[in-house]
Design an enzyme around this catalytic site. Structure first.
Site, mmCIF file in Angstrom:
data_model
loop_
_atom_site.group_PDB
_atom_site.id
_atom_site.type_symbol
_atom_site.label_atom_id
_atom_site.label_comp_id
_atom_site.label_asym_id
_atom_site.label_seq_id
_atom_site.Cartn_x
_atom_site.Cartn_y
_atom_site.Cartn_z
ATOM 1 N N LYS A 1 -5.602 -8.887 -13.296
ATOM 2 C CA LYS A 1 -6.569 -9.023 -12.202
ATOM 3 C C LYS A 1 -7.505 -7.794 -12.164
ATOM 4 C CE LYS A 1 -7.024 -8.876 -7.286
ATOM 5 N NZ LYS A 1 -6.850 -8.218 -6.135
ATOM 6 N N LYS B 1 -9.896 -2.084 -8.614
ATOM 7 C CA LYS B 1 -10.194 -0.661 -8.819
ATOM 8 C C LYS B 1 -8.923 0.152 -9.025
ATOM 9 C CE LYS B 1 -11.143 0.181 -3.913
ATOM 10 N NZ LYS B 1 -11.064 -1.230 -3.505
ATOM 11 N N LYS C 1 0.829 -1.204 0.000
ATOM 12 C CA LYS C 1 0.000 0.000 0.000
ATOM 13 C C LYS C 1 0.866 1.257 0.000
ATOM 14 C CE LYS C 1 -4.222 -1.920 1.861
ATOM 15 N NZ LYS C 1 -5.061 -2.158 3.025
HETATM 16 P P1 ADP Z 1 -9.623 -3.964 -5.280
HETATM 17 O O1 ADP Z 1 -8.484 -4.811 -5.809
HETATM 18 O O2 ADP Z 1 -10.540 -3.518 -6.361
HETATM 19 O O3 ADP Z 1 -9.129 -2.814 -4.400
HETATM 20 P P2 ADP Z 1 -10.384 -5.147 -2.767
HETATM 21 O O4 ADP Z 1 -8.948 -5.381 -2.410
HETATM 22 O O5 ADP Z 1 -11.147 -4.071 -2.054
HETATM 23 O O6 ADP Z 1 -10.489 -4.924 -4.353
HETATM 24 O O7 ADP Z 1 -11.144 -6.543 -2.646
HETATM 25 C C1 ADP Z 1 -12.176 -6.837 -1.755
HETATM 26 C C2 ADP Z 1 -12.439 -8.330 -1.837
HETATM 27 O O8 ADP Z 1 -12.726 -8.756 -3.179
HETATM 28 C C3 ADP Z 1 -11.239 -9.169 -1.384
HETATM 29 O O9 ADP Z 1 -11.721 -10.244 -0.597
HETATM 30 C C4 ADP Z 1 -10.620 -9.707 -2.658
HETATM 31 O O10 ADP Z 1 -10.032 -10.962 -2.454
HETATM 32 C C5 ADP Z 1 -11.821 -9.783 -3.603
HETATM 33 N N1 ADP Z 1 -11.383 -9.468 -4.977
HETATM 34 C C6 ADP Z 1 -11.053 -8.243 -5.449
HETATM 35 N N2 ADP Z 1 -10.684 -8.298 -6.753
HETATM 36 C C7 ADP Z 1 -10.774 -9.603 -7.116
HETATM 37 C C8 ADP Z 1 -10.523 -10.311 -8.330
HETATM 38 N N3 ADP Z 1 -10.137 -9.685 -9.435
HETATM 39 N N4 ADP Z 1 -10.718 -11.650 -8.328
HETATM 40 C C9 ADP Z 1 -11.146 -12.303 -7.209
HETATM 41 N N5 ADP Z 1 -11.389 -11.693 -6.039
HETATM 42 C C10 ADP Z 1 -11.217 -10.359 -5.971
#
Ligand code: ADP
Ligand code: TRP
Length: 343
Positions: A213, A216, A134
Site C-alpha cells: 500500500k 508515507k 499509531k
Molecule cells: P498515509 O498512509 O500516507 O499516512 P493518510 O493515512 O494520511 O496516508 O491518508 C489520507 C487519506 O488518503 C485517507 O483517506 C486514506 O484512505 C487515503 N489513502 C492513503 N493512502 C492510500 C492508498 N495507498 N490507497 C488508497 N487510499 C489511500
C-alpha cells in the site's frame, strides 16, 4: 433527528431564495500531515472532489487540530496547513461550490469535543484500532491521540453531517461517532443527526513503488506535487519481477499497471492491459506512466504555482470558509448548550 435546512452557500433557488432540497450534507476531513501522494489523490481527493455537485452540500476541512497529535514542530505544521489548502485548490476544489476551512479556525470543534467526551465511555475509545496502530508505530500515546475519535465525532456532529465518505481505515471512527451521538440523544434528547459512513469501496488501495500500500510511513510514495525529478525517480524505480523485455506480463500483478490504470478510462485500461500481455517492456511501461503522470498533473502543478504566489487569496478563502462554518457550528452549539443545561 432530521437534518435542518441548509444554512450556508446553499442552492440558490427562485429569486435568490435559498431553498432546502432533500440533498445530503457530506463532510470530509483531511489531516495536513505531509506531502500528498498518488494514494491520497486517487483514494481520497479525487473521489471527494467528484462528490461536489449540485445535489449535495459538501463541507471540507483541514483537520489541523488532529494533526497536532503527530506533527509537533510548529514550522512544519504551518507549512503543512498552507500546503493542504494549496493542494486542494490546485486539484480543482472550487470554494464557490463547497465549503473549505481550517478546523482550528472554528473553536466550536474543541468545545463540542469536550462536551461529547463527558458522555463517551473510555471502553469505546479503548477499542479504537487506529489508536493502537499509531502507538505501535511509535507515536506518543497522548490523551489527545486517545481522544482523537471524540474530536472526529465533534467535527461530524457540528455540521449535522449525514454522509461521511472515508477510507476503510476511518470507518470505525464514524461508527464511534454514531455511538456517541446516540448516547447523547438518549441522555439529553434529540440533538444530533446520526451520520452514515460511506466507504469508498470502489477505490482500490493504490500500491506504492514496492507493491505494498502506498503510504508515507513506508517510504514508497509517488508525490503528487513538488520536485518533478523526485516523481520521475519514484516512477522509474517501481519494483518489477524478472521477466525479460519482450515476455508477456500480467497486468494484474504489476504495480506499474495498477497505478497507470487509475488515470485511464475502463477501455483505456483494457487496451493497456493488452499491451502488457503482448510483451510491453517494464522500462517502456514506466516511461508511459511517467508521461501520463506529467500530462495529467501539469495543469494542477501550474495552478498550484500560481496560487502559491497569492497568499492573500488563500487567506481570504480560509477566512470566508471559517465564517460560514462558524455560522453553522454556532447554531449546533446553541442547541447542545441548551440540551445539557449550560444555558
Ligand atoms: P498515509 O498512509 O500516507 O499516512 P493518510 O493515512 O494520511 O496516508 O491518508 C489520507 C487519506 O488518503 C485517507 O483517506 C486514506 O484512505 C487515503 N489513502 C492513503 N493512502 C492510500 C492508498 N495507498 N490507497 C488508497 N487510499 C489511500
Ligand atoms: N481522521 C481522518 C484521517 O486521518 C481525518 C478527519 C478528522 C476526518 N475529522 C474527520 C475525516 C471528520 C472525516 C470526518 O484521515
Amino acid at each position: 433527528m432530521a437534518a435542518p435546512p441548509s444554512s450556508f452557500g446553499g442552492r440558490v433557488g427562485d429569486g435568490g431564495v435559498t431553498r432546502y432540497t432533500p440533498a445530503m450534507r457530506v463532510l470530509s476531513g483531511i489531516q495536513p500531515s505531509g506531502q500528498l501522494h498518488l494514494g491520497n489523490y486517487f483514494g481520497s481527493i479525487r473521489p471527494n472532489l467528484e462528490s461536489v455537485g449540485d445535489k449535495n452540500e459538501s463541507i471540507f476541512f483541514i483537520a489541523d487540530l488532529h494533526a497536532l497529535t503527530t506533527v509537533q514542530d510548529p514550522k512544519e505544521l504551518r507549512e503543512f496547513r498552507r500546503e493542504a489548502l494549496l493542494d486542494y485548490l490546485a486539484c480543482g476544489f472550487d470554494p464557490d461550490k463547497a465549503l473549505i476551512f481550517f478546523q482550528s479556525d472554528v473553536p466550536e470543534h474543541a468545545e463540542l469535543m469536550w462536551i461529547l467526551s463527558t458522555v463517551t465511555p473510555v471502553g469505546l475509545l479503548e477499542r479504537a484500532v487506529s489508536y493502537k496502530e499509531k502507538v505501535e508505530k511509535g507515536i506518543s500515546a497522548s490523551a489527545g491521540l486517545f481522544a482523537y475519535p471524540v474530536l472526529m465525532a465533534a467535527d461530524i456532529l457540528l455540521y449535522d453531517s449525514e454522509r461521511v465518505p472515508v477510507g476503510k481505515d476511518q470507518k470505525q471512527h464514524v461508527e464511534i461517532t454514531r455511538d456517541i451521538a446516540m448516547k447523547f440523544n438518549n441522555l439529553y434528547g434529540d440533538t444530533f443527526v446520526i451520520p452514515e459512513p460511506v466507504i469508498r469501496a470502489e477505490v482500490a488501495v493504490v500500491p506504492g513503488t514496492d507493491g505494498q500500500k502506498m503510504s508515507k510511513s513506508y517510504g514508497n510514495t509517488i508525490p503528487l506535487f513538488g520536485d518533478e525529478a523526485k516523481a520521475k525517480k519514484a516512477i522509474m524505480g517501481i519494483a518489477t519481477d524478472s521477466k525479460g523485455a519482450q515476455d508477456p506480463k500480467d497486468p494484474k500483478t504489476s504495480p506499474i499497471f495498477q497505478i497507470h490504470a487509475l488515470f485511464l478510462s475502463k477501455t483505456g485500461a483494457e487496451e493497456l492491459a493488452g499491451e502488457y500481455r503482448a510483451g510491453l517492456s517494464y522500462g517502456d511501461a514506466k516511461k508511459r506512466l511517467l508521461e501520463t503522470y506529467l500530462e495529467v498533473f501539469a495543469p494542477m502543478r501550474k495552478k498550484r504555482e500560481e496560487l502559491a504566489k497569492k497568499p492573500k487569496f488563500l487567506e481570504d478563502v480560509a477566512a470566508e470558509g471559517a465564517a460560514k462554518a462558524r455560522a453553522v457550528a454556532g447554531k449546533t452549539m446553541d442547541r447542545v448548550r441548551k440540551a445539557v443545561g449550560l444555558r
